[in-house]
Enzyme design. Structure first.
Site, mmCIF file in Angstrom:
data_model
loop_
_atom_site.group_PDB
_atom_site.id
_atom_site.type_symbol
_atom_site.label_atom_id
_atom_site.label_comp_id
_atom_site.label_asym_id
_atom_site.label_seq_id
_atom_site.Cartn_x
_atom_site.Cartn_y
_atom_site.Cartn_z
ATOM 1 C CG ASN A 153 -0.296 -0.019 2.533
ATOM 2 O OD1 ASN A 153 0.742 0.639 2.734
ATOM 3 N ND2 ASN A 153 -0.857 -0.756 3.484
ATOM 4 C CG LEU A 154 0.881 6.157 -0.836
ATOM 5 C CD1 LEU A 154 1.819 6.063 -2.032
ATOM 6 C CD2 LEU A 154 -0.150 7.257 -1.034
ATOM 7 C CD GLU A 209 2.164 -2.496 3.466
ATOM 8 O OE1 GLU A 209 1.716 -3.216 4.370
ATOM 9 O OE2 GLU A 209 1.965 -2.712 2.252
ATOM 10 C CG ASP A 238 -4.941 -11.101 3.186
ATOM 11 O OD1 ASP A 238 -3.733 -10.793 3.142
ATOM 12 O OD2 ASP A 238 -5.580 -11.241 4.248
#
Length: 460
Positions: A183-184, A186, A252
């Site tokens: 995600n952004l 991370e 997931d």
């Protein structure tokens, strides 16, 4: 499909909270229901199974009751489960207390595991790699992926793409993977803050080069997703969710959908689009959830406008090709349907019961005038089609300009063609010989007396 990573048990305690505790300013929840789901890598495997993939899961865990529950749930979903049970460890449990579909608190039961976990033996790695098309590394920073570099290297030697849902600030251990799905937040923890769109593209392109990746798919919440590939232009995908209910496990679902699509030789751009649709579905669900193949197909068709409603002949042909691919039975009927009445509604409901999809072909205004005379139709074709498309029993409505539906029948080849009880036999049904020639069926339905457009017009 092989999933390797951190597995956990997601447990939900649900019930009403009607009062505040006298002991502290907190709600008192009267627990009425306990729900349990595999989380982390287990949820990735469940999503793969829901999409029709043959999924295997390799994950370390404790040797305890939580592991027994996990194994039972995964086996019930037809996931080939290889839990590496370690007596000195406890399985991770995430307990969420819920009331009126709101999460009040989350309690985590876990302990550091990296030092105690067994490695994957060479024999087991060989066995699992030899029978999989794609590998997913599901990293929840619980220690299961200390051997990620070895797994990626062994997979790369065999030409097996490895997709990684990363955690932490050390992406070096994912070097050589096919694709990362951060995600952004991370991503920015590794490449630095991306103030502008151009920063995101430039810094991610650099990451792809440094780590020898093929692609990175950045999930960006309300801003959708951005796919960046080596030596290709970026692709921005707008968010599909109309209402975000719960983002638990959305990552997931994204990586599972990507993996299933890539294993099916889908292009990266199309795989990312599928994952974007899947994310839009799953965040509208409560708790740890999966997306099934029919749900995903429904969302895609709906986005194209092909799932229901008024279509052109070309759109209808595409929709029927997809329906047949999924063994759906196509029922067809045709008529003017000028003033819709109770007889039409009953007749169309009966027709729908003969299959999975009902196509209603409507005579154009010119065609109705040729058949019925200068005073007809009373309602123009766009209004007639709109009313039909609003009926629950009707899937698709299409217009034809000829006096007979011969051309449509030859192009669509429905499994069943139906007519009302005012037709005496199948030979009186226009096009019956075309349908029976390719193996279709002609059906005459019940007759509803005392209702017709002509009678209604006479009464008016």
């Amino acid at each position: 499909m092989l999933v390797v990573g951190d597995v956990m048990l997601d447990r939900y305690w649900e019930g009403p909270a009607a009062r505040i505790s006298p002991e502290a300013p907190v709600p008192v929840v009267n627990i009425e229901q306990v729900l349990e789901y595999p989380g982390g890598a287990g949820n990735v495997a469940l999503n793969l199974a829901a999409l029709g993939s043959r999924a295997s899961l390799l994950a370390p865990c404790g040797d305890d009751a939580a592991a027994d529950i996990l194994e039972g749930l995964l086996n019930a979903a037809s996931v080939d489960t290889y839990l590496q049970r370690v007596r000195s460890c406890k399985s991770t449990i995430k307990l969420r207390v819920m009331s009126r579909q709101q999460q009040l608190i989350r309690l985590d039961f876990e302990e550091p595991k990296a030092a105690n976990l067994p490695g994957i033996t060479p024999d087991l790695m060989e066995t699992l790699l030899d029978r999989c098309s794609v590998i997913v590394l599901s990293d929840y920073a619980k220690g299961a992926l200390v051997q990620a570099p070895e797994l990626i290297a062994a997979s790369r030697e065999r030409g097996i793409p490895v997709l990684v849902d990363p955690k932490g600030t050390d992406f070096e251990r994912y070097r050589g993977a096919y694709m990362l799905t951060p995600n952004l937040q991370e991503l920015e923890s590794v490449v630095g803050h991306c103030e502008h769109e151009s920063d995101l593209i430039t810094q991610t392109d650099q990451l792809i080069k440094e780590l020898e990746l093929e692609a990175v798919l950045v999930t960006r919440g309300e801003a959708g997703m951005t796919l960046l590939r080596k030596n290709q232009p970026e692709v921005h995908l707008p968010a599909q969710a109309r209402e975000v209910f719960d983002v638990t496990g959305a990552g997931d679902t994204v990586i599972a959908t990507l993996a299933a699509a890539i294993a099916s030789d889908t292009s990266l751009e199309e795989a990312a689009a599928l994952a974007n649709f899947a994310a839009g579905i799953v965040v509208a669900k409560a708790g740890t959830a999966t997306v099934s193949e029919p749900e995903l197909r429904h969302a895609i068709l709906a986005s194209r406008g092909y799932d229901r409603g008024t279509l052109t002949v070309e759109q209808l042909e595409l929709a029927i090709v997809d329906a047949r691919r999924h063994q759906e039975r196509i029922v067809f009927t045709n008529g003017c349907f000028d003033v819709l009445h109770a007889g039409h509604v009953a007749y169309l409901e009966q027709a729908k019961q003969l299959g999975d999809r009902l196509v209603v072909a409507v005579n154009s205004d010119k065609s109705v005038r040729r058949l019925k005379g200068s005073g007809r139709p009373i309602n123009p074709s766009d209004r007639r089609m709109a009313v039909l498309a609003g009926l629950e029993s009707v899937d698709w409505v299409v217009e034809f300009d000829q006096d007979t539906p011969h051309e449509l029948l030859s192009a669509l080849k429905p499994d069943v063609i139906v007519k009302g009880g005012d037709y005496p036999d199948k030979e009186s049904v226009v096009g019956w010989e075309i349908v029976e020639a390719y193996g279709g069926e002609v059906r005459i339905l019940d007759y509803v007396a005392d209702v017709s457009t002509s009678k209604i017009v006479d009464q008016l």
